[in-house]
Design a protein around this motif. Structure first.
Motif, PDB file in Angstrom:
ATOM      1  N   ARG A  64      44.815  52.111  35.350  1.00 40.86           N
ATOM      2  CA  ARG A  64      43.946  51.221  36.111  1.00 40.86           C
ATOM      3  C   ARG A  64      43.966  51.565  37.597  1.00 40.86           C
ATOM      4  N   LEU A  65      45.144  51.950  38.108  1.00 38.41           N
ATOM      5  CA  LEU A  65      45.226  52.389  39.500  1.00 38.41           C
ATOM      6  C   LEU A  65      44.375  53.631  39.721  1.00 38.41           C
ATOM      7  N   LEU A  66      44.442  54.562  38.765  1.00 39.05           N
ATOM      8  CA  LEU A  66      43.651  55.786  38.869  1.00 39.05           C
ATOM      9  C   LEU A  66      42.167  55.475  38.847  1.00 39.05           C
ATOM     10  N   LEU A  67      41.745  54.615  37.931  1.00 37.63           N
ATOM     11  CA  LEU A  67      40.332  54.248  37.849  1.00 37.63           C
ATOM     12  C   LEU A  67      39.863  53.547  39.121  1.00 37.63           C
ATOM     13  N   TYR A  68      40.725  52.703  39.672  1.00 36.16           N
ATOM     14  CA  TYR A  68      40.399  52.002  40.913  1.00 36.16           C
ATOM     15  C   TYR A  68      40.188  53.004  42.049  1.00 36.16           C
ATOM     16  N   THR A  69      41.084  54.002  42.112  1.00 36.31           N
ATOM     17  CA  THR A  69      40.979  55.024  43.159  1.00 36.31           C
ATOM     18  C   THR A  69      39.721  55.865  42.989  1.00 36.31           C
ATOM     19  N   LEU A  70      39.434  56.278  41.753  1.00 36.96           N
ATOM     20  CA  LEU A  70      38.249  57.085  41.489  1.00 36.96           C
ATOM     21  C   LEU A  70      36.977  56.320  41.830  1.00 36.96           C
ATOM     22  N   LYS A  71      36.967  55.031  41.500  1.00 37.31           N
ATOM     23  CA  LYS A  71      35.794  54.213  41.825  1.00 37.31           C
ATOM     24  C   LYS A  71      35.632  54.097  43.334  1.00 37.31           C
ATOM     25  N   ARG A  72      36.741  53.939  44.025  1.00 38.29           N
ATOM     26  CA  ARG A  72      36.684  53.843  45.486  1.00 38.29           C
ATOM     27  C   ARG A  72      36.108  55.120  46.082  1.00 38.29           C
ATOM     28  N   ARG A  73      36.552  56.261  45.558  1.00 38.83           N
ATOM     29  CA  ARG A  73      36.045  57.536  46.057  1.00 38.83           C
ATOM     30  C   ARG A  73      34.565  57.703  45.739  1.00 38.83           C
ATOM     31  N   ASP A 110      49.395  51.154  47.180  1.00 40.79           N
ATOM     32  CA  ASP A 110      49.531  51.023  45.736  1.00 40.79           C
ATOM     33  C   ASP A 110      49.946  49.602  45.354  1.00 40.79           C
ATOM     34  N   ILE A 111      50.886  49.002  46.097  1.00 39.48           N
ATOM     35  CA  ILE A 111      51.343  47.661  45.747  1.00 39.48           C
ATOM     36  C   ILE A 111      50.235  46.648  45.986  1.00 39.48           C
ATOM     37  N   VAL A 112      49.440  46.839  47.012  1.00 45.40           N
ATOM     38  CA  VAL A 112      48.306  45.953  47.257  1.00 45.40           C
ATOM     39  C   VAL A 112      47.327  46.027  46.089  1.00 45.40           C
ATOM     40  N   LEU A 127      45.001  43.932  40.979  1.00 42.15           N
ATOM     41  CA  LEU A 127      44.714  44.076  39.558  1.00 42.15           C
ATOM     42  C   LEU A 127      45.296  42.912  38.764  1.00 42.15           C
ATOM     43  N   VAL A 128      46.523  42.487  39.122  1.00 45.44           N
ATOM     44  CA  VAL A 128      47.126  41.332  38.455  1.00 45.44           C
ATOM     45  C   VAL A 128      46.298  40.077  38.724  1.00 45.44           C
ATOM     46  N   THR A 129      45.849  39.939  39.961  1.00 46.47           N
ATOM     47  CA  THR A 129      45.002  38.799  40.324  1.00 46.47           C
ATOM     48  C   THR A 129      43.723  38.792  39.501  1.00 46.47           C
ATOM     49  N   ARG A 130      43.139  39.959  39.307  1.00 46.02           N
ATOM     50  CA  ARG A 130      41.915  40.068  38.510  1.00 46.02           C
ATOM     51  C   ARG A 130      42.173  39.637  37.066  1.00 46.02           C
ATOM     52  N   ASP A 131      43.329  40.024  36.508  1.00 46.46           N
ATOM     53  CA  ASP A 131      43.678  39.616  35.149  1.00 46.46           C
ATOM     54  C   ASP A 131      43.792  38.093  35.054  1.00 46.46           C
ATOM     55  N   LEU A 132      44.410  37.493  36.059  1.00 44.42           N
ATOM     56  CA  LEU A 132      44.546  36.032  36.062  1.00 44.42           C
ATOM     57  C   LEU A 132      43.189  35.346  36.150  1.00 44.42           C
ATOM     58  N   GLU A 133      42.319  35.886  36.988  1.00 42.23           N
ATOM     59  CA  GLU A 133      40.979  35.306  37.121  1.00 42.23           C
ATOM     60  C   GLU A 133      40.201  35.445  35.821  1.00 42.23           C
ATOM     61  N   ASP A 134      40.362  36.586  35.145  1.00 40.64           N
ATOM     62  CA  ASP A 134      39.710  36.785  33.855  1.00 40.64           C
ATOM     63  C   ASP A 134      40.229  35.789  32.816  1.00 40.64           C
ATOM     64  N   ALA A 135      41.489  35.344  32.998  1.00 42.13           N
ATOM     65  CA  ALA A 135      42.091  34.381  32.067  1.00 42.13           C
ATOM     66  C   ALA A 135      41.766  32.940  32.450  1.00 42.13           C
ATOM     67  N   GLY A 136      40.962  32.750  33.508  1.00 48.95           N
ATOM     68  CA  GLY A 136      40.522  31.412  33.875  1.00 48.95           C
ATOM     69  C   GLY A 136      41.277  30.760  35.007  1.00 48.95           C
ATOM     70  N   PHE A 137      42.146  31.511  35.692  1.00 45.30           N
ATOM     71  CA  PHE A 137      42.918  30.951  36.797  1.00 45.30           C
ATOM     72  C   PHE A 137      42.221  31.198  38.131  1.00 45.30           C
ATOM     73  N   GLU A 138      42.328  30.236  39.012  1.00 36.70           N
ATOM     74  CA  GLU A 138      41.988  30.456  40.412  1.00 36.70           C
ATOM     75  C   GLU A 138      43.249  30.965  41.100  1.00 36.70           C
TER      76      GLU A 138
END
Length: 205
Positions: free
Chosen positions: A50-59, A77-79, A84-95
């Motif tokens: 997922r980090l790799l895909l995020y980087t490729l999309k950014r490029r 990387d930690i940011v 990505l964890v935040t996105r997973d939580l949002e997908d699960a219905g969390f604010e």
């Protein structure tokens, strides 16, 4: 991109099934340990993908950007991991409320450990949290220590002393200890507070 998304989805399903098998008490203990190890390995590989895909999309979105090398530094990387964890939580219905200090400086080893802790925190929030109340992540640093803090509301039927999952929060506690860090968790009037802290070290650029 579609192929990458398909691989990521397949890996996520594998990790999910391994976690469920690791928690199935009808299986022999040895088998559960193997499933737990598989979940850890798969989760790490999925996160790196997922980090790799995020980087490729950014490029792809910014082909003339001059900060690609900077983006690949551990602090970035930690940011990305927390996002990505935040996105997973949002997908699960969390604010989710997320606060990340700008002065974070991590070694590669520290980044890997905190990324795993962030994923474990997210998994526990999804498993035990109450999505009707916001969750939060805070990454901060002072002169001595770096802290990753998460909070979330829990429903009344989740009263265990510390959240746990197939990825092994206890093993993460041991990893933090190896870095001179510590992991603490508490239930404060229905709110889980989980804190991971490690000492500041000089980071090579």
């Amino acid at each position: 991109t579609e192929m990458h998304d398909l691989v990521a989805y397949s890996m996520s399903q594998t990790v999910l099934r391994a976690r469920l098998a690791a928690e199935n008490e009808t299986y022999p203990e040895e088998a559960r340990e193997e499933f737990s190890a598989l979940a850890v390995t798969g989760s790490d590989a999925l996160h790196e993908l997922r980090l790799l895909l995020y980087t490729l999309k950014r490029r792809s979105d910014n082909p003339l950007s001059s900060d690609e090398t900077t983006f690949l530094k551990p602090s970035h990387d930690i940011v990305t991991s927390i996002r990505l964890v935040t996105r997973d939580l949002e997908d699960a219905g969390f604010e989710v409320n997320c606060y990340i200090s700008e002065n974070i400086g991590l070694s590669r080893t520290q980044t890997l450990i905190l990324s795993r802790i962030a994923r474990e925190m997210g998994a526990n929030i999804i498993r035990h949290g109450d999505a009707s109340s916001p969750a939060s992540f805070l990454l901060s640093q002072n002169k001595q220590r770096i802290q990753l803090l998460s909070t979330n509301a829990v429903s009344n039927d989740h009263i265990i002393p510390m959240p746990s999952s197939g990825t092994g929060i206890m093993s993460m506690q041991e990893r933090l200890a190896a870095l001179g860090g510590a992991l603490m968790a508490s239930n404060e009037e229905g709110t889980w507070i989980t804190s991971a802290s490690i000492p500041v070290v000089e980071v090579e650029e």
